[in-house]
Design a protein around this motif. Structure first.
Motif, PDB file in Angstrom:
ATOM      1  N   TYR A 183       4.834 121.852  11.767  1.00 56.00           N
ATOM      2  CA  TYR A 183       5.821 121.612  12.957  1.00 56.00           C
ATOM      3  C   TYR A 183       6.672 120.423  13.068  1.00 56.00           C
ATOM      4  O   TYR A 183       6.141 119.364  12.556  1.00 56.00           O
ATOM      5  CB  TYR A 183       4.847 121.758  14.153  1.00 56.00           C
ATOM      6  CG  TYR A 183       4.167 123.093  14.342  1.00 56.00           C
ATOM      7  CD1 TYR A 183       3.009 123.170  13.607  1.00 56.00           C
ATOM      8  CD2 TYR A 183       4.759 124.091  15.124  1.00 56.00           C
ATOM      9  CE1 TYR A 183       2.294 124.808  13.439  1.00 56.00           C
ATOM     10  CE2 TYR A 183       4.005 125.305  15.261  1.00 56.00           C
ATOM     11  CZ  TYR A 183       2.855 125.598  14.409  1.00 56.00           C
ATOM     12  OH  TYR A 183       2.171 126.658  14.682  1.00 56.00           O
ATOM     13  N   LYS A 208       4.945 119.898  18.360  1.00 51.98           N
ATOM     14  CA  LYS A 208       3.440 120.170  18.218  1.00 51.98           C
ATOM     15  C   LYS A 208       2.903 120.468  19.539  1.00 51.98           C
ATOM     16  O   LYS A 208       3.172 119.772  20.556  1.00 51.98           O
ATOM     17  CB  LYS A 208       3.144 119.068  17.576  1.00 51.98           C
ATOM     18  CG  LYS A 208       3.364 118.983  16.119  1.00 51.98           C
ATOM     19  CD  LYS A 208       2.909 117.768  15.557  1.00 51.98           C
ATOM     20  CE  LYS A 208       3.296 117.527  13.864  1.00 51.98           C
ATOM     21  NZ  LYS A 208       2.750 116.251  13.239  1.00 51.98           N
ATOM     22  N   ALA A 263       9.436 125.073  13.572  1.00 55.09           N
ATOM     23  CA  ALA A 263       8.303 125.287  12.707  1.00 55.09           C
ATOM     24  C   ALA A 263       8.732 126.065  11.453  1.00 55.09           C
ATOM     25  O   ALA A 263       9.444 126.948  11.650  1.00 55.09           O
ATOM     26  CB  ALA A 263       7.148 125.784  13.376  1.00 55.09           C
TER      27      ALA A 263
END
Length: 130
Positions: free
Chosen positions: A60, A65, A49
């Motif tokens: 991200y 995620k 990220a």
């Protein structure tokens, strides 16, 4: 002199959480892009990220995620990576990185390209046991 010093790694059981910290010196966060990467044994370094320290916009990698959260504390020049529901495959050395150039978020760009980041932390080991 620009430095990134990391802390917070260690050994955790699967399903657990860890928070990694990265303190920056020699520059102020709002002027730089900050990112987290990791490198597992025998694998290439991959982006997790990045965060725009001015707007707090966070980007991200698709595979990251949901379980990873990047955040920053500009007053203390700190960046964090909160990692939840950790899995054995998350075992890796984790790195924070910074660059003066803000990431390109356009469709054909990769904000988490390793080559986009000039400054790197020393790396911190995260080991997730099953």
């Amino acid at each position: 002199q620009i430095q990134l010093v990391q802390s917070g790694g260690g050994l955790v059981q699967a399903g657990g959480s860890l928070r990694l910290s990265c303190v920056a010196s020699g520059f102020t966060l709002p002027n730089y892009a900050i990112a987290w990467f990791r490198q597992a044994p025998g694998k290439e370094r991959e982006g997790i990220a990045c965060i725009d320290s001015t707007t707090d916009y966070a980007y991200y990698a698709d595979s990251m995620k949901g379980r990873f959260t990047i955040s920053r504390d500009s007053a203390n020049n700190m960046v964090y990576l909160q990692m939840n529901s950790l899995r054995p495959e998350d075992t890796a050395v984790y790195y924070c990185a910074a660059d003066e150039t803000k990431p390109d978020y356009s469709d054909n760009a990769d904000p988490l390209s390793i080559s986009e980041y000039e400054f790197w932390g020393q790396g911190t080991q995260v080991t997730v046991s099953s």
